[in-house]
Design a protein around this motif. Structure first.
Motif, PDB file in Angstrom:
ATOM      1  N   VAL A   1       0.842  -1.199   0.000  1.00 13.66           N
ATOM      2  CA  VAL A   1       0.000   0.000   0.000  1.00 13.66           C
ATOM      3  C   VAL A   1       0.876   1.247   0.000  1.00 13.66           C
ATOM      4  O   VAL A   1       0.562   2.227  -0.686  1.00 13.66           O
ATOM      5  CB  VAL A   1      -0.975  -0.010   1.198  1.00 13.66           C
ATOM      6  N   ASP A   2       1.984   1.212   0.723  1.00 15.82           N
ATOM      7  CA  ASP A   2       2.906   2.359   0.724  1.00 15.82           C
ATOM      8  C   ASP A   2       3.454   2.618  -0.679  1.00 15.82           C
ATOM      9  O   ASP A   2       3.664   3.757  -1.071  1.00 15.82           O
ATOM     10  CB  ASP A   2       4.059   2.132   1.700  1.00 15.82           C
ATOM     11  N   ARG A   3       3.673   1.554  -1.441  1.00 15.85           N
ATOM     12  CA  ARG A   3       4.150   1.702  -2.823  1.00 15.85           C
ATOM     13  C   ARG A   3       3.083   2.338  -3.725  1.00 15.85           C
ATOM     14  O   ARG A   3       3.396   3.061  -4.666  1.00 15.85           O
ATOM     15  CB  ARG A   3       4.559   0.335  -3.356  1.00 15.85           C
ATOM     16  N   LEU A   4       1.822   2.053  -3.435  1.00 14.79           N
ATOM     17  CA  LEU A   4       0.715   2.588  -4.234  1.00 14.79           C
ATOM     18  C   LEU A   4       0.273   3.976  -3.786  1.00 14.79           C
ATOM     19  O   LEU A   4      -0.311   4.729  -4.568  1.00 14.79           O
ATOM     20  CB  LEU A   4      -0.491   1.650  -4.148  1.00 14.79           C
ATOM     21  N   ARG A   5       0.551   4.328  -2.549  1.00 14.45           N
ATOM     22  CA  ARG A   5       0.055   5.575  -1.955  1.00 14.45           C
ATOM     23  C   ARG A   5       0.337   6.841  -2.776  1.00 14.45           C
ATOM     24  O   ARG A   5      -0.517   7.727  -2.851  1.00 14.45           O
ATOM     25  CB  ARG A   5       0.594   5.725  -0.543  1.00 14.45           C
ATOM     26  N   PRO A   6       1.490   6.974  -3.451  1.00 13.23           N
ATOM     27  CA  PRO A   6       1.717   8.192  -4.241  1.00 13.23           C
ATOM     28  C   PRO A   6       0.700   8.401  -5.376  1.00 13.23           C
ATOM     29  O   PRO A   6       0.532   9.516  -5.860  1.00 13.23           O
ATOM     30  CB  PRO A   6       3.117   7.987  -4.826  1.00 13.23           C
ATOM     31  N   TYR A   7       0.016   7.345  -5.783  1.00 11.24           N
ATOM     32  CA  TYR A   7      -0.955   7.445  -6.883  1.00 11.24           C
ATOM     33  C   TYR A   7      -2.369   7.769  -6.390  1.00 11.24           C
ATOM     34  O   TYR A   7      -3.256   8.016  -7.197  1.00 11.24           O
ATOM     35  CB  TYR A   7      -0.979   6.151  -7.694  1.00 11.24           C
ATOM     36  N   PHE A   8      -2.583   7.725  -5.071  1.00  8.72           N
ATOM     37  CA  PHE A   8      -3.903   8.016  -4.522  1.00  8.72           C
ATOM     38  C   PHE A   8      -4.152   9.520  -4.567  1.00  8.72           C
ATOM     39  O   PHE A   8      -3.244  10.308  -4.320  1.00  8.72           O
ATOM     40  CB  PHE A   8      -4.018   7.571  -3.062  1.00  8.72           C
ATOM     41  N   PRO A   9      -5.386   9.931  -4.848  1.00 12.61           N
ATOM     42  CA  PRO A   9      -5.697  11.364  -4.787  1.00 12.61           C
ATOM     43  C   PRO A   9      -5.587  11.853  -3.347  1.00 12.61           C
ATOM     44  O   PRO A   9      -5.742  11.078  -2.405  1.00 12.61           O
ATOM     45  CB  PRO A   9      -7.130  11.453  -5.293  1.00 12.61           C
ATOM     46  N   LYS A  10      -5.321  13.127  -3.197  1.00 13.99           N
ATOM     47  CA  LYS A  10      -5.230  13.721  -1.858  1.00 13.99           C
ATOM     48  C   LYS A  10      -6.611  13.733  -1.213  1.00 13.99           C
ATOM     49  O   LYS A  10      -7.621  13.954  -1.875  1.00 13.99           O
ATOM     50  CB  LYS A  10      -4.692  15.151  -1.932  1.00 13.99           C
ATOM     51  N   SER A  11      -6.623  13.499   0.077  1.00 14.65           N
ATOM     52  CA  SER A  11      -7.875  13.521   0.823  1.00 14.65           C
ATOM     53  C   SER A  11      -8.280  14.969   1.075  1.00 14.65           C
ATOM     54  O   SER A  11      -7.452  15.805   1.422  1.00 14.65           O
ATOM     55  CB  SER A  11      -7.696  12.793   2.154  1.00 14.65           C
ATOM     56  N   ARG A  12      -9.539  15.262   0.884  1.00 11.39           N
ATOM     57  CA  ARG A  12     -10.053  16.620   1.107  1.00 11.39           C
ATOM     58  C   ARG A  12     -11.128  16.547   2.178  1.00 11.39           C
ATOM     59  O   ARG A  12     -11.995  15.691   2.131  1.00 11.39           O
ATOM     60  CB  ARG A  12     -10.637  17.196  -0.172  1.00 11.39           C
TER      61      ARG A  12
ATOM     62  N   VAL B   1      -7.443   6.622 -11.467  1.00 11.47           N
ATOM     63  CA  VAL B   1      -6.435   6.224 -10.480  1.00 11.47           C
ATOM     64  C   VAL B   1      -5.952   4.792 -10.727  1.00 11.47           C
ATOM     65  O   VAL B   1      -4.743   4.536 -10.749  1.00 11.47           O
ATOM     66  CB  VAL B   1      -6.987   6.376  -9.041  1.00 11.47           C
ATOM     67  N   PHE B   2      -6.865   3.863 -10.938  1.00  6.88           N
ATOM     68  CA  PHE B   2      -6.463   2.464 -11.123  1.00  6.88           C
ATOM     69  C   PHE B   2      -5.693   2.273 -12.424  1.00  6.88           C
ATOM     70  O   PHE B   2      -4.728   1.509 -12.472  1.00  6.88           O
ATOM     71  CB  PHE B   2      -7.685   1.543 -11.055  1.00  6.88           C
ATOM     72  N   ALA B   3      -6.093   2.959 -13.476  1.00  7.95           N
ATOM     73  CA  ALA B   3      -5.369   2.879 -14.748  1.00  7.95           C
ATOM     74  C   ALA B   3      -3.953   3.427 -14.593  1.00  7.95           C
ATOM     75  O   ALA B   3      -2.992   2.846 -15.114  1.00  7.95           O
ATOM     76  CB  ALA B   3      -6.120   3.636 -15.837  1.00  7.95           C
ATOM     77  N   THR B   4      -3.813   4.518 -13.864  1.00  9.73           N
ATOM     78  CA  THR B   4      -2.492   5.096 -13.621  1.00  9.73           C
ATOM     79  C   THR B   4      -1.620   4.150 -12.819  1.00  9.73           C
ATOM     80  O   THR B   4      -0.432   3.965 -13.130  1.00  9.73           O
ATOM     81  CB  THR B   4      -2.622   6.446 -12.878  1.00  9.73           C
ATOM     82  N   ILE B   5      -2.188   3.527 -11.799  1.00  7.96           N
ATOM     83  CA  ILE B   5      -1.425   2.571 -10.986  1.00  7.96           C
ATOM     84  C   ILE B   5      -0.910   1.432 -11.857  1.00  7.96           C
ATOM     85  O   ILE B   5       0.272   1.081 -11.799  1.00  7.96           O
ATOM     86  CB  ILE B   5      -2.286   2.035  -9.825  1.00  7.96           C
ATOM     87  N   MET B   6      -1.779   0.859 -12.666  1.00  7.22           N
ATOM     88  CA  MET B   6      -1.361  -0.257 -13.529  1.00  7.22           C
ATOM     89  C   MET B   6      -0.284   0.176 -14.520  1.00  7.22           C
ATOM     90  O   MET B   6       0.701  -0.537 -14.724  1.00  7.22           O
ATOM     91  CB  MET B   6      -2.558  -0.825 -14.297  1.00  7.22           C
ATOM     92  N   THR B   7      -0.449   1.329 -15.121  1.00  5.96           N
ATOM     93  CA  THR B   7       0.524   1.842 -16.093  1.00  5.96           C
ATOM     94  C   THR B   7       1.876   2.081 -15.436  1.00  5.96           C
ATOM     95  O   THR B   7       2.917   1.680 -15.962  1.00  5.96           O
ATOM     96  CB  THR B   7       0.007   3.151 -16.726  1.00  5.96           C
ATOM     97  N   GLU B   8       1.863   2.724 -14.283  1.00  5.70           N
ATOM     98  CA  GLU B   8       3.117   3.036 -13.587  1.00  5.70           C
ATOM     99  C   GLU B   8       3.815   1.785 -13.072  1.00  5.70           C
ATOM    100  O   GLU B   8       5.036   1.664 -13.172  1.00  5.70           O
ATOM    101  CB  GLU B   8       2.863   4.014 -12.437  1.00  5.70           C
ATOM    102  N   LEU B   9       3.062   0.851 -12.530  1.00  2.00           N
ATOM    103  CA  LEU B   9       3.684  -0.390 -12.047  1.00  2.00           C
ATOM    104  C   LEU B   9       4.277  -1.197 -13.200  1.00  2.00           C
ATOM    105  O   LEU B   9       5.354  -1.783 -13.070  1.00  2.00           O
ATOM    106  CB  LEU B   9       2.677  -1.233 -11.261  1.00  2.00           C
TER     107      LEU B   9
END
Length: 112
Positions: A12-23, A71-79
């Motif tokens: 999860v720490d590896r994925l965290r940079p791709y999560f949107p900021k919490s508002r 977000v999920f598409a970006t995670i898959m692309t970046e990984l």
């Protein structure tokens, strides 16, 4: 509830940079929600059949919002881009759906 987690804290720490900021108010635990989304997708369930510990409404809302944001598409692309062995990268998204009338053939054969 620790047996409900599909992802380790390191993953999860590896994925965290791709999560949107919490508002506004703090989000429900990302690790728990992502584990719930994986559970639903892996088992082919509908959202309301998720175990209560995951929070089915939270799962659906997060999945819908993050999917719309890409977000999920970006995670898959970046990984995939960070993969050590880039000679072959595969992501399986097999999905089969039967037409609603497919079961009627068995009924028709039995009637003859």
């Amino acid at each position: 509830m620790s047996d409900l987690y599909w992802l380790s804290e390191a993953q999860v720490d590896r994925l965290r940079p791709y999560f949107p900021k919490s508002r506004g108010k703090p989000r429900v635990d990302d690790r728990r929600v992502l584990s719930g989304i994986i559970y639903i997708q892996r088992n082919g369930l509908i959202w309301k059949h998720a175990p209560r510990d995951y929070g089915p409404k939270t799962l659906y809302n997060r999945w819908k919002r993050w999917s719309r944001m890409g977000v999920f598409a970006t995670i898959m692309t970046e990984l995939a881009a960070q993969a050590q062995d880039t000679e072959m990268v595969m992501i399986d998204a097999t999905h089969l759906k039967t037409h609603r009338t497919a079961s009627s053939l068995a009924v028709q054969k039995g009637a003859q």
